[in-house]
Structure formats: structure tokens, C-alpha cells
Design a protein around this motif. Structure first.
Motif, short mmCIF file in Angstrom:
data_model
loop_
_atom_site.label_atom_id
_atom_site.label_comp_id
_atom_site.label_asym_id
_atom_site.label_seq_id
_atom_site.Cartn_x
_atom_site.Cartn_y
_atom_site.Cartn_z
N TRP A 280 -5.05 -2.37 10.37
CA TRP A 280 -4.12 -1.58 9.57
C TRP A 280 -3.57 -0.40 10.39
O TRP A 280 -2.40 -0.07 10.32
CB TRP A 280 -4.81 -1.06 8.30
CG TRP A 280 -4.78 -2.02 7.16
CD1 TRP A 280 -5.18 -3.33 7.18
CD2 TRP A 280 -4.32 -1.77 5.83
NE1 TRP A 280 -5.02 -3.90 5.95
CE2 TRP A 280 -4.49 -2.96 5.09
CE3 TRP A 280 -3.80 -0.66 5.19
CZ2 TRP A 280 -4.13 -3.07 3.76
CZ3 TRP A 280 -3.46 -0.76 3.84
CH2 TRP A 280 -3.62 -1.96 3.14
N PHE B 221 -1.92 -0.96 -5.80
CA PHE B 221 -3.15 -0.87 -5.01
C PHE B 221 -3.98 -2.15 -5.13
O PHE B 221 -4.57 -2.62 -4.15
CB PHE B 221 -3.99 0.34 -5.43
CG PHE B 221 -3.58 1.64 -4.78
CD1 PHE B 221 -3.44 1.72 -3.41
CD2 PHE B 221 -3.36 2.78 -5.54
CE1 PHE B 221 -3.08 2.92 -2.79
CE2 PHE B 221 -3.00 3.98 -4.95
CZ PHE B 221 -2.85 4.05 -3.57
N PHE C 103 0.83 -1.20 0.00
CA PHE C 103 0.00 0.00 0.00
C PHE C 103 0.87 1.26 0.00
O PHE C 103 0.60 2.22 -0.74
CB PHE C 103 -0.92 -0.01 1.23
CG PHE C 103 -1.67 1.29 1.43
CD1 PHE C 103 -2.80 1.57 0.68
CD2 PHE C 103 -1.23 2.22 2.35
CE1 PHE C 103 -3.49 2.76 0.86
CE2 PHE C 103 -1.91 3.41 2.53
CZ PHE C 103 -3.05 3.68 1.79
N GLN D 73 1.02 4.17 -2.80
CA GLN D 73 0.78 5.58 -2.49
C GLN D 73 1.94 6.45 -2.97
O GLN D 73 1.73 7.55 -3.48
CB GLN D 73 0.58 5.75 -0.98
CG GLN D 73 0.13 7.14 -0.56
CD GLN D 73 -1.24 7.50 -1.09
OE1 GLN D 73 -2.16 6.67 -1.05
NE2 GLN D 73 -1.42 8.72 -1.58
N LEU E 8 -7.11 -3.07 -0.19
CA LEU E 8 -7.45 -2.21 0.94
C LEU E 8 -8.45 -2.88 1.87
O LEU E 8 -9.27 -3.71 1.43
CB LEU E 8 -8.02 -0.88 0.44
CG LEU E 8 -7.00 0.07 -0.19
CD1 LEU E 8 -7.71 1.22 -0.89
CD2 LEU E 8 -6.05 0.61 0.87
N GLU F 232 -9.64 -2.37 9.18
CA GLU F 232 -9.18 -0.98 9.23
C GLU F 232 -8.44 -0.70 10.54
O GLU F 232 -7.39 -0.06 10.54
CB GLU F 232 -10.37 -0.03 9.07
CG GLU F 232 -10.92 0.02 7.67
CD GLU F 232 -12.19 0.84 7.56
OE1 GLU F 232 -12.51 1.25 6.44
OE2 GLU F 232 -12.85 1.07 8.58
#
Length: 255
Positions: free
Chosen positions: A56, A41, A22, A26, A46, A53
Motif C-alpha cells: 500500500w 472502508f 480507501f 477517508q 485495509l 502494508e
């Protein structure tokens, strides 16, 4: 950093490589290399649910070799917290109150997340709210409210994992801050505090000093010169504080 040490190893093993993909994606995106970014990506995949989340966020918080790792940690933590994920709310309370790495304390955000987490009777949330009211940070100083919040923090903590709340309750009970002077409560809170091996040497030395005084004077229980002497000795070892010298000299003749 100790907000989520139990999760750290498991999460890093599960998604550490994905996190790095990731970050690479980015970086490509930031440099305008959109084709390479799109490929990375897709590989990174994701997070698709609130718990991932949060995971992460945890992983980014510990990936110090990654530039802006705390920016991304807070980004994913806040995404999870916005969906009511309690672990994320609790972690953000600690982040924003104490500050971490390049991020300074943000007492307003600490208050906001602590209020949310307190709905679930989170002991860390109660502790931070108590600190804010005690210190008058972001909110108006209110020692009475702080005292009640410290009590809630120790009541809700698992395995009494908020030792500093015991220390602050001991001091407030002894000094009559936010409550009436109560030497019995002060003695109990101080004893609970030092039994937790909290690791805050100055606070531990202070608690032992006041326990020495209370045992010497018979405050909140029977007078016990032997205990008083032992508390003064240990307090001096923890803090090298000269305030104990007088009491050590005088109690040593009586034990």
C-alpha cells in the motif's frame, strides 16, 4: 522515483482500485459523513499483514493524483517498517535522505532507518550512513567512518548497484580523505564507477578527469598518454569543463 520500480506495476494492478476506495472513505470520514465512510472502508479492506502494508505504501507513493499521497505512503511504509519489514526500511531510508515531492529531507529519520536497515547489511543503508558521516548531517562529520561505510555499501550491493559509492571512494582515496592517499585504489574505484553508466554527468566527468591525470602521471599504474588523452576528451564532453583544455592540448602532441 526508483526505489521500487520492479514492484510498481504488479502492486498497482493488485491494489490500485482498493487504494482509491480507501481514499474515498477517508474523505467521507473527514467530512463527517460516517455512514458513507463505513461502507467504503468495508469495501476497501485495509491491509491485514505487513507485506500488504508495504505494498500500500508503494502504491500510494506512485498515486500522485491523490491528495496527500506521500503522507499515506509514509504512514503505511512506517507501519511495515515498525514490524521489521526490510523493504520498507530501505525505502524509508531513501525517502527521508533525499526528500520527495512536498516532503523535505529529514536526516534524523534517515539515520534512524538506515541504522535499522544496516543490521541486515542493506547497501542503501550503508550508502546513506556514509553520506551522513561524510557531510556531517545529523551526525558529527567523520570521514574515516564514512570511508568504511562506503566500502560496506559496495561490498553488500547486488550487481554493484551503488555506483556513487565507487565515485566517493575514488575521490577519498585520491585526496586522502578518511584514508591514506592510494592512487591504485583511486584508479580502481574510478574505473568501476564509469563502467556502471551511473548517469551523474558531473561526477562521471570528474572521475574521467582524475583517471586522465593518473594515466598522464603514472599514478596507480603505468603511464599511458593515449588513455589520458581519451579520458580528458570524454571528461570535457560530459562537463564542458575548461580544466581539461590544457591537458588535451598537451597530451594530443604525444599520442
Amino acid at each position: 522515483m526508483g526505489y521500487f520500480e520492479d514492484d510498481k506495476k504488479r502492486i498497482e494492478e493488485q491494489i490500485g482500485k482498493t487504494i482509491k476506495l480507501f481514499v474515498e472513505a477517508q474523505n467521507y470520514y473527514d467530512n463527517g459523513e460516517y455512514q458513507q465512510a463505513a461502507g467504503k472502508f468495508r469495501l476497501a479492506s485495509l491491509p491485514q499483514d505487513v507485506s500488504t502494508e508495504y505494498n500500500w505504501g508503494v502504491c500510494f507513493a506512485h498515486q500522485k493524483e491523490i491528495n496527500d499521497h506521500m503522507k499515506w505512503a509514509l504512514y503505511f511504509m512506517e507501519k511495515a517498517a515498525s514490524q521489521g519489514y526490510q523493504s520498507a526500511e530501505s525505502a524509508l531510508v531513501g525517502f527521508y535522505y533525499g526528500g520527495i515531492d512536498d516532503f523535505e529531507s529529514d536526516y534524523e529519520k534517515a539515520y534512524v532507518y538506515a541504522k535499522k536497515a544496516a543490521v541486515h547489511e542493506n547497501s542503501t543503508a550503508y550508502l546513506v550512513l556514509a553520506h551522513l558521516y561524510y557531510e556531517g548531517k545529523f551526525v558529527e562529520e567523520n570521514k574515516e567512518k564514512a570511508y568504511e561505510l562506503y566500502k560496506k555499501s559496495v561490498k553488500c550491493s547486488v550487481d554493484n548497484n551503488q555506483p556513487f559509492a565507487y565515485f566517493r571512494l575514488g575521490m577519498m582515496s585520491y585526496m586522502g580523505e578518511g584514508t591514506e592517499i592510494d592512487y591504485y585504489d583511486a584508479r580502481e574505484y574510478f574505473e568501476k564507477y564509469i563502467s556502471k553508466i551511473p548517469g551523474y554527468k558531473l561526477a562521471e566527468a570528474t572521475a574521467r578527469y582524475y583517471l586522465g591525470v593518473m594515466n598522464l602521471e603514472g599514478q596507480g599504474g603505468k603511464r599511458n598518454l593515449q588513455k589520458a588523452y581519451e579520458y580528458f576528451i570524454k571528461s570535457k564532453q560530459d562537463d564542458k569543463d575548461n580544466r581539461c583544455e590544457y591537458w588535451i592540448r598537451n597530451t594530443s602532441f604525444s599520442v
